[in-house]
Write a protein that holds these residues in place. Structure first.
Motif, PDB file in Angstrom:
ATOM      1  N   ASP A 102       0.912  -1.042  -0.041  1.00 50.92           N
ATOM      2  CA  ASP A 102      -0.036   0.087   0.210  1.00 50.92           C
ATOM      3  C   ASP A 102       1.101   1.226  -0.133  1.00 50.92           C
ATOM      4  N   LEU A 103       0.211   2.033  -0.399  1.00 50.90           N
ATOM      5  CA  LEU A 103       1.365   3.697  -0.905  1.00 50.90           C
ATOM      6  C   LEU A 103       0.101   4.436  -0.110  1.00 50.90           C
ATOM      7  N   GLU A 104       0.598   5.351   0.813  1.00 49.39           N
ATOM      8  CA  GLU A 104      -0.469   5.946   2.502  1.00 49.39           C
ATOM      9  C   GLU A 104       0.233   7.290   1.983  1.00 49.39           C
ATOM     10  N   ILE A 105      -0.297   8.145   1.562  1.00 47.30           N
ATOM     11  CA  ILE A 105      -0.117   9.516   1.286  1.00 47.30           C
ATOM     12  C   ILE A 105      -0.873  10.470   2.097  1.00 47.30           C
ATOM     13  N   LYS A 106       0.073  11.211   3.163  1.00 47.21           N
ATOM     14  CA  LYS A 106      -0.452  11.928   3.799  1.00 47.21           C
ATOM     15  C   LYS A 106      -0.568  13.570   3.689  1.00 47.21           C
ATOM     16  N   TYR A 107      -1.933  14.010   4.012  1.00 41.89           N
ATOM     17  CA  TYR A 107      -2.339  15.267   3.093  1.00 41.89           C
ATOM     18  C   TYR A 107      -2.806  16.096   3.448  1.00 41.89           C
ATOM     19  N   SER A 108      -3.150  17.850   2.779  1.00 39.35           N
ATOM     20  CA  SER A 108      -3.612  18.661   3.499  1.00 39.35           C
ATOM     21  C   SER A 108      -4.537  18.686   2.277  1.00 39.35           C
ATOM     22  N   ILE A 150      -0.862  -0.246  -4.371  1.00 40.76           N
ATOM     23  CA  ILE A 150       0.033  -0.410  -5.293  1.00 40.76           C
ATOM     24  C   ILE A 150       0.982  -1.656  -5.742  1.00 40.76           C
ATOM     25  N   LYS A 151       1.815  -2.155  -6.405  1.00 40.99           N
ATOM     26  CA  LYS A 151       2.538  -2.896  -7.418  1.00 40.99           C
ATOM     27  C   LYS A 151       4.148  -2.204  -7.196  1.00 40.99           C
ATOM     28  N   ILE A 152       5.075  -2.864  -7.056  1.00 35.04           N
ATOM     29  CA  ILE A 152       5.912  -2.167  -6.697  1.00 35.04           C
ATOM     30  C   ILE A 152       6.961  -2.874  -7.354  1.00 35.04           C
ATOM     31  N   ASN A 153       8.358  -2.723  -8.095  1.00 33.26           N
ATOM     32  CA  ASN A 153       9.967  -3.537  -8.065  1.00 33.26           C
ATOM     33  C   ASN A 153      10.442  -3.301  -7.001  1.00 33.26           C
ATOM     34  N   ARG A 154      11.181  -4.159  -7.614  1.00 33.31           N
ATOM     35  CA  ARG A 154      12.267  -4.816  -6.872  1.00 33.31           C
ATOM     36  C   ARG A 154      13.527  -3.663  -5.990  1.00 33.31           C
ATOM     37  N   GLY A 155      14.064  -2.713  -5.631  1.00 30.47           N
ATOM     38  CA  GLY A 155      14.691  -1.575  -6.044  1.00 30.47           C
ATOM     39  C   GLY A 155      14.992  -0.666  -6.054  1.00 30.47           C
ATOM     40  N   LEU A 161      -4.944  16.909 -10.663  1.00 30.25           N
ATOM     41  CA  LEU A 161      -6.254  17.043 -12.135  1.00 30.25           C
ATOM     42  C   LEU A 161      -6.386  18.506 -12.401  1.00 30.25           C
ATOM     43  N   GLU A 162      -6.613  19.204 -11.576  1.00 25.76           N
ATOM     44  CA  GLU A 162      -6.552  20.254 -11.352  1.00 25.76           C
ATOM     45  C   GLU A 162      -6.068  21.759 -10.683  1.00 25.76           C
ATOM     46  N   ASN A 163      -6.612  22.918 -11.126  1.00 26.29           N
ATOM     47  CA  ASN A 163      -6.179  23.463 -10.785  1.00 26.29           C
ATOM     48  C   ASN A 163      -6.057  23.967  -9.281  1.00 26.29           C
ATOM     49  N   LYS A 164      -5.376  23.005  -7.719  1.00 21.74           N
ATOM     50  CA  LYS A 164      -6.139  23.913  -5.975  1.00 21.74           C
ATOM     51  C   LYS A 164      -4.819  23.252  -6.458  1.00 21.74           C
ATOM     52  N   GLY A 165      -5.072  23.853  -4.610  1.00 22.53           N
ATOM     53  CA  GLY A 165      -3.468  23.470  -3.346  1.00 22.53           C
ATOM     54  C   GLY A 165      -3.525  22.778  -2.945  1.00 22.53           C
ATOM     55  N   LEU A 166      -1.900  21.613  -2.391  1.00 23.29           N
ATOM     56  CA  LEU A 166      -2.156  20.535  -2.289  1.00 23.29           C
ATOM     57  C   LEU A 166      -0.945  20.528  -1.409  1.00 23.29           C
ATOM     58  N   PHE A 167      -1.262  20.377  -0.432  1.00 22.71           N
ATOM     59  CA  PHE A 167       0.533  19.653   0.519  1.00 22.71           C
ATOM     60  C   PHE A 167      -0.266  18.220   0.687  1.00 22.71           C
ATOM     61  N   VAL A 168       1.395  18.010   0.520  1.00 22.03           N
ATOM     62  CA  VAL A 168       1.442  16.752   0.546  1.00 22.03           C
ATOM     63  C   VAL A 168       2.332  16.243   1.673  1.00 22.03           C
ATOM     64  N   ASP A 169       2.548  15.608   3.114  1.00 20.33           N
ATOM     65  CA  ASP A 169       3.218  15.780   4.057  1.00 20.33           C
ATOM     66  C   ASP A 169       4.192  14.270   3.704  1.00 20.33           C
ATOM     67  N   GLU A 170       3.953  13.113   3.789  1.00 22.91           N
ATOM     68  CA  GLU A 170       4.770  12.140   3.126  1.00 22.91           C
ATOM     69  C   GLU A 170       3.982  10.755   2.485  1.00 22.91           C
ATOM     70  N   ILE A 171       4.780  10.402   1.991  1.00 19.00           N
ATOM     71  CA  ILE A 171       4.339   9.152   1.156  1.00 19.00           C
ATOM     72  C   ILE A 171       4.852   7.870   2.121  1.00 19.00           C
ATOM     73  N   ILE A 172       3.971   7.033   2.443  1.00 19.15           N
ATOM     74  CA  ILE A 172       5.240   5.739   3.136  1.00 19.15           C
ATOM     75  C   ILE A 172       4.397   4.408   1.992  1.00 19.15           C
ATOM     76  N   PHE A 173       5.826   3.929   1.599  1.00 21.61           N
ATOM     77  CA  PHE A 173       5.152   2.134   1.216  1.00 21.61           C
ATOM     78  C   PHE A 173       5.029   1.304   2.338  1.00 21.61           C
ATOM     79  N   LYS A 174       3.625   0.219   3.110  1.00 23.45           N
ATOM     80  CA  LYS A 174       3.510  -0.199   4.006  1.00 23.45           C
ATOM     81  C   LYS A 174       3.271  -2.097   3.256  1.00 23.45           C
TER      82      LYS A 174
END
Length: 78
Positions: free
Chosen positions: A2-8, A51-56, A65-78
């Motif tokens: 899983d890809l975990e996205i922390k945002y505001s 998601i599926k990821i490769n080794r390495g 997708l829109e002209n709107k604001g977004l803050f991404v604090d972190e992304i984590i692979f779990k």
């Protein structure tokens, strides 16, 4: 995995903002809604994308997708 996205994001007049999630050049979600948070830049939410990821090394791309604001604090692979 899983890809975990922390945002505001706080978009007036909308329920949130949409992003496209690409892993290693392959689109895994072409229109993912990130619901509004309580306050822009000071409150945070997390969404999980399977998601599926490769080794390495892997490339993760989050694209608004829109002209709107977004803050991404972190992304984590779990």
């Amino acid at each position: 995995i899983d890809l975990e996205i922390k945002y505001s994001s706080k978009i007036e007049g909308a329920s949130g903002t949409y992003i496209k999630v690409t892993i290693n050049g392959k689109v895994v979600n072409n229109k993912l809604l990130l619901p509004n948070t309580d306050n822009w830049g000071s409150s945070w939410k997390t969404v999980t994308v399977p998601i599926k990821i490769n080794r390495g090394a892997n490339t993760v791309k989050l694209e608004t997708l829109e002209n709107k604001g977004l803050f991404v604090d972190e992304i984590i692979f779990k």
